[in-house]
Design a protein around this motif. Structure first.
Motif, PDB file in Angstrom:
ATOM      1  N   THR A   1      29.203  -1.496  -7.880  1.00 16.33           N
ATOM      2  CA  THR A   1      29.551  -1.859  -6.518  1.00 16.33           C
ATOM      3  C   THR A   1      29.346  -0.599  -5.686  1.00 16.33           C
ATOM      4  N   THR A   2      28.320  -0.616  -4.867  1.00 18.48           N
ATOM      5  CA  THR A   2      27.941   0.561  -4.081  1.00 18.48           C
ATOM      6  C   THR A   2      28.174   0.273  -2.602  1.00 18.48           C
ATOM      7  N   THR A   3      28.920   1.160  -1.958  1.00 24.47           N
ATOM      8  CA  THR A   3      29.232   0.995  -0.542  1.00 24.47           C
ATOM      9  C   THR A   3      28.432   2.002   0.271  1.00 24.47           C
ATOM     10  N   ILE A   4      27.668   1.477   1.229  1.00 26.40           N
ATOM     11  CA  ILE A   4      26.843   2.331   2.081  1.00 26.40           C
ATOM     12  C   ILE A   4      27.164   2.056   3.544  1.00 26.40           C
ATOM     13  N   ARG A   5      27.018   3.093   4.354  1.00 24.71           N
ATOM     14  CA  ARG A   5      27.039   2.904   5.802  1.00 24.71           C
ATOM     15  C   ARG A   5      25.657   3.261   6.321  1.00 24.71           C
ATOM     16  N   VAL A   6      25.117   2.401   7.157  1.00 25.73           N
ATOM     17  CA  VAL A   6      23.718   2.505   7.570  1.00 25.73           C
ATOM     18  C   VAL A   6      23.653   2.739   9.079  1.00 25.73           C
ATOM     19  N   ASP A   7      22.907   3.763   9.484  1.00 23.03           N
ATOM     20  CA  ASP A   7      22.720   4.011  10.911  1.00 23.03           C
ATOM     21  C   ASP A   7      21.232   4.195  11.192  1.00 23.03           C
ATOM     22  N   LEU A   8      20.924   4.274  12.477  1.00 24.55           N
ATOM     23  CA  LEU A   8      19.535   4.343  12.926  1.00 24.55           C
ATOM     24  C   LEU A   8      19.372   5.527  13.859  1.00 24.55           C
ATOM     25  N   ILE A   9      18.354   6.335  13.607  1.00 22.24           N
ATOM     26  CA  ILE A   9      18.002   7.453  14.482  1.00 22.24           C
ATOM     27  C   ILE A   9      16.680   7.100  15.154  1.00 22.24           C
ATOM     28  N   LYS A  10      16.689   7.011  16.463  1.00 23.91           N
ATOM     29  CA  LYS A  10      15.503   6.608  17.207  1.00 23.91           C
ATOM     30  C   LYS A  10      14.548   7.787  17.406  1.00 23.91           C
ATOM     31  N   ASN A  11      13.247   7.473  17.333  1.00 21.92           N
ATOM     32  CA  ASN A  11      12.192   8.418  17.710  1.00 21.92           C
ATOM     33  C   ASN A  11      12.282   9.741  16.955  1.00 21.92           C
ATOM     34  N   TRP A  12      12.466   9.641  15.653  1.00 18.92           N
ATOM     35  CA  TRP A  12      12.421  10.837  14.795  1.00 18.92           C
ATOM     36  C   TRP A  12      11.359  10.559  13.734  1.00 18.92           C
ATOM     37  N   TRP A  13      10.191  11.119  13.917  1.00 20.66           N
ATOM     38  CA  TRP A  13       9.084  10.833  13.012  1.00 20.66           C
ATOM     39  C   TRP A  13       9.134  11.785  11.825  1.00 20.66           C
ATOM     40  N   ILE A  14       9.367  11.234  10.646  1.00 23.84           N
ATOM     41  CA  ILE A  14       9.274  12.019   9.417  1.00 23.84           C
ATOM     42  C   ILE A  14       8.310  11.304   8.480  1.00 23.84           C
ATOM     43  N   SER A  15       7.670  12.069   7.622  1.00 19.61           N
ATOM     44  CA  SER A  15       6.631  11.502   6.759  1.00 19.61           C
ATOM     45  C   SER A  15       7.141  11.096   5.386  1.00 19.61           C
ATOM     46  N   TRP A  16       8.204  11.768   4.903  1.00 19.12           N
ATOM     47  CA  TRP A  16       8.742  11.539   3.567  1.00 19.12           C
ATOM     48  C   TRP A  16      10.262  11.453   3.650  1.00 19.12           C
ATOM     49  N   PRO A  17      10.906  10.891   2.624  1.00 22.63           N
ATOM     50  CA  PRO A  17      12.371  10.845   2.627  1.00 22.63           C
ATOM     51  C   PRO A  17      12.995  12.234   2.656  1.00 22.63           C
ATOM     52  N   ARG A  18      14.179  12.276   3.251  1.00 21.44           N
ATOM     53  CA  ARG A  18      14.963  13.507   3.309  1.00 21.44           C
ATOM     54  C   ARG A  18      16.399  13.190   2.912  1.00 21.44           C
ATOM     55  N   LEU A  19      17.123  14.221   2.526  1.00 22.40           N
ATOM     56  CA  LEU A  19      18.509  14.040   2.086  1.00 22.40           C
ATOM     57  C   LEU A  19      19.364  15.164   2.645  1.00 22.40           C
ATOM     58  N   GLU A  20      20.604  14.818   2.952  1.00 26.84           N
ATOM     59  CA  GLU A  20      21.583  15.793   3.437  1.00 26.84           C
ATOM     60  C   GLU A  20      22.888  15.576   2.684  1.00 26.84           C
ATOM     61  N   ASN A  21      23.532  16.691   2.306  1.00 27.81           N
ATOM     62  CA  ASN A  21      24.902  16.620   1.820  1.00 27.81           C
ATOM     63  C   ASN A  21      25.710  17.739   2.461  1.00 27.81           C
ATOM     64  N   ALA A  22      26.896  17.981   1.971  1.00 27.56           N
ATOM     65  CA  ALA A  22      27.778  18.944   2.628  1.00 27.56           C
ATOM     66  C   ALA A  22      27.182  20.335   2.676  1.00 27.56           C
ATOM     67  N   ASP A  23      26.353  20.686   1.684  1.00 25.23           N
ATOM     68  CA  ASP A  23      25.932  22.069   1.530  1.00 25.23           C
ATOM     69  C   ASP A  23      24.456  22.332   1.776  1.00 25.23           C
ATOM     70  N   ALA A  24      23.617  21.299   1.750  1.00 28.09           N
ATOM     71  CA  ALA A  24      22.173  21.557   1.737  1.00 28.09           C
ATOM     72  C   ALA A  24      21.398  20.440   2.414  1.00 28.09           C
ATOM     73  N   LEU A  25      20.144  20.776   2.738  1.00 29.06           N
ATOM     74  CA  LEU A  25      19.142  19.813   3.155  1.00 29.06           C
ATOM     75  C   LEU A  25      18.062  19.759   2.080  1.00 29.06           C
ATOM     76  N   MET A  26      17.471  18.579   1.896  1.00 25.54           N
ATOM     77  CA  MET A  26      16.439  18.391   0.883  1.00 25.54           C
ATOM     78  C   MET A  26      15.308  17.541   1.443  1.00 25.54           C
ATOM     79  N   SER A  27      14.079  17.955   1.199  1.00 26.93           N
ATOM     80  CA  SER A  27      12.902  17.128   1.435  1.00 26.93           C
ATOM     81  C   SER A  27      12.399  16.627   0.089  1.00 26.93           C
ATOM     82  N   ILE A  28      11.913  15.397   0.047  1.00 26.68           N
ATOM     83  CA  ILE A  28      11.541  14.755  -1.211  1.00 26.68           C
ATOM     84  C   ILE A  28      10.055  14.419  -1.194  1.00 26.68           C
TER      85      ILE A  28
END
Length: 328
Positions: free
Chosen positions: A237-264
């Motif tokens: 049972t996985t709970t997610i909250r989903v939001d939308l960021i307008k007009n931000w063009w990225i080419s690949w998935p990205r990840l953020e947590n408390a300590d770091a940013l990640m490009s995938i």
């Protein structure tokens, strides 16, 4: 201060100030799980940015493996693995936007929670496969049934592992293609990045109207590389909250947590996945954090870190990371 209040999602998401509506994507409502990710399947629900979805995922084998005496070669049929919930439409999402998916929690489902780790013929990191063609005989079929709870994964009498859940497959739809759920690419897909669990936000580039979010492939724990081809695969049972960021063009998935940013990045060979991930991180630092491109490039040579998602799927996955303290 809660790091979420300073997250990219919180600063730029259009639904951040909305009181979230909770939606329940049960097995009954999902009905048919998907093995392809694309723009042609019927949506199971439509939500607004900022809403929360409580998702009942099935394990990667869709429950077909039940005992350690089962033989994967008899019960599983490629490519019908890795069933996906969805697609979920997000109101207002269009090409050139980014979907932000905050994983809030993941818990095991069932009265006697357990997962399975399997050795499947011609699948894994240390055997011949259809993509790495060798003349060796397939490795033996082995199935391990693993009890688990929200604290531990009871691997064996000798070893108890920490419960460290994450979502193996998280995607939006490509613009025109339909891609099998085992293959990662620019849309996300079967990335198997262990950081993509509770307390993380994944940013996915929207390519089709409504974004069409797919989610599945919960892992109770997994090491870098998922070397035998499977993690401890379990129904969640996985709970997610989903939001939308307008007009931000990225080419690949990205990840953020408390300590770091990640490009995938996802590719074969593995070094090309690493190149994609690091290139995207350089471009991110340049566009959003005021770095000179070559300064960012050289700095990552000193403090960048790499996370190996998997090197067992049709494409391999690498995450390139930088600690947030270097971005100030």
């Amino acid at each position: 201060m809660n790091w979420l209040s300073e997250s990219i999602m919180n600063k730029r998401g259009v639904g951040v100030d909305r009181e979230p509506v909770n939606h329940h994507l049960t097995e009954k409502l999902q009905d048919k799980y998907h093995y392809t990710i694309g723009p042609y399947s019927r949506p199971v629900m439509e939500i607004q940015p900022g809403d929360r979805v409580i998702v009942e995922t099935r394990d990667a084998f869709e429950g077909k493996i039940g005992e350690e005496t089962d033989k994967p070669s008899e019960l599983l049929k490629l490519p019908f693995l890795n069933p996906q919930n969805g697609p979920i439409l997000i109101q207002g999402a269009e090409k050139g936007d980014v979907l932000a998916v905050h994983i809030e929690s993941m818990s095991p489902r069932g009265k006697d929670p357990h997962g399975f780790c399997c050795m499947v013929p011609n699948f894994g990191g240390l055997t011949g496969t259809d993509y790495t063609a060798l003349l060796n005989e397939p490795l033996p079929e082995v199935v391990r049934k693993v009890k688990l709870d929200e604290e531990n994964v009871y691997w064996s009498r000798r070893h108890t592992l920490p419960y460290h859940p994450h979502i193996g497959t998280l995607s939006v739809s490509p613009e025109i293609d339909s891609i099998n759920s085992l293959t990662p690419d620019t849309h996300g897909g079967n990335m198997d990045v262990p950081d993509m669990g509770p307390g993380s936000i994944t940013y996915l580039p929207v390519r089709s109207p409504g974004a069409r979010l797919f989610i599945g492939d919960a892992h109770a724990c997994q090491g870098d590389g998922e070397v035998c081809g499977t993690a401890v695969e379990y129904a969640s049972t996985t709970t997610i909250r989903v939001d939308l960021i307008k007009n931000w063009w990225i080419s690949w998935p990205r990840l953020e947590n408390a300590d770091a940013l990640m490009s995938i990045g996802c590719a074969r060979p593995l070094e090309d996945a690493a190149r994609i991930a690091y290139r995207e991180l350089v471009l991110w630092m340049t566009a959003d954090y005021g770095f000179d491109k070559w300064d960012a490039y050289m700095m990552l040579s000193q403090v960048g870190k790499v996370r190996l998602g998997n090197f067992v799927d049709p494409k391999y996955t690498i995450g390139a990371m930088i600690a947030k303290r270097y971005l100030k």
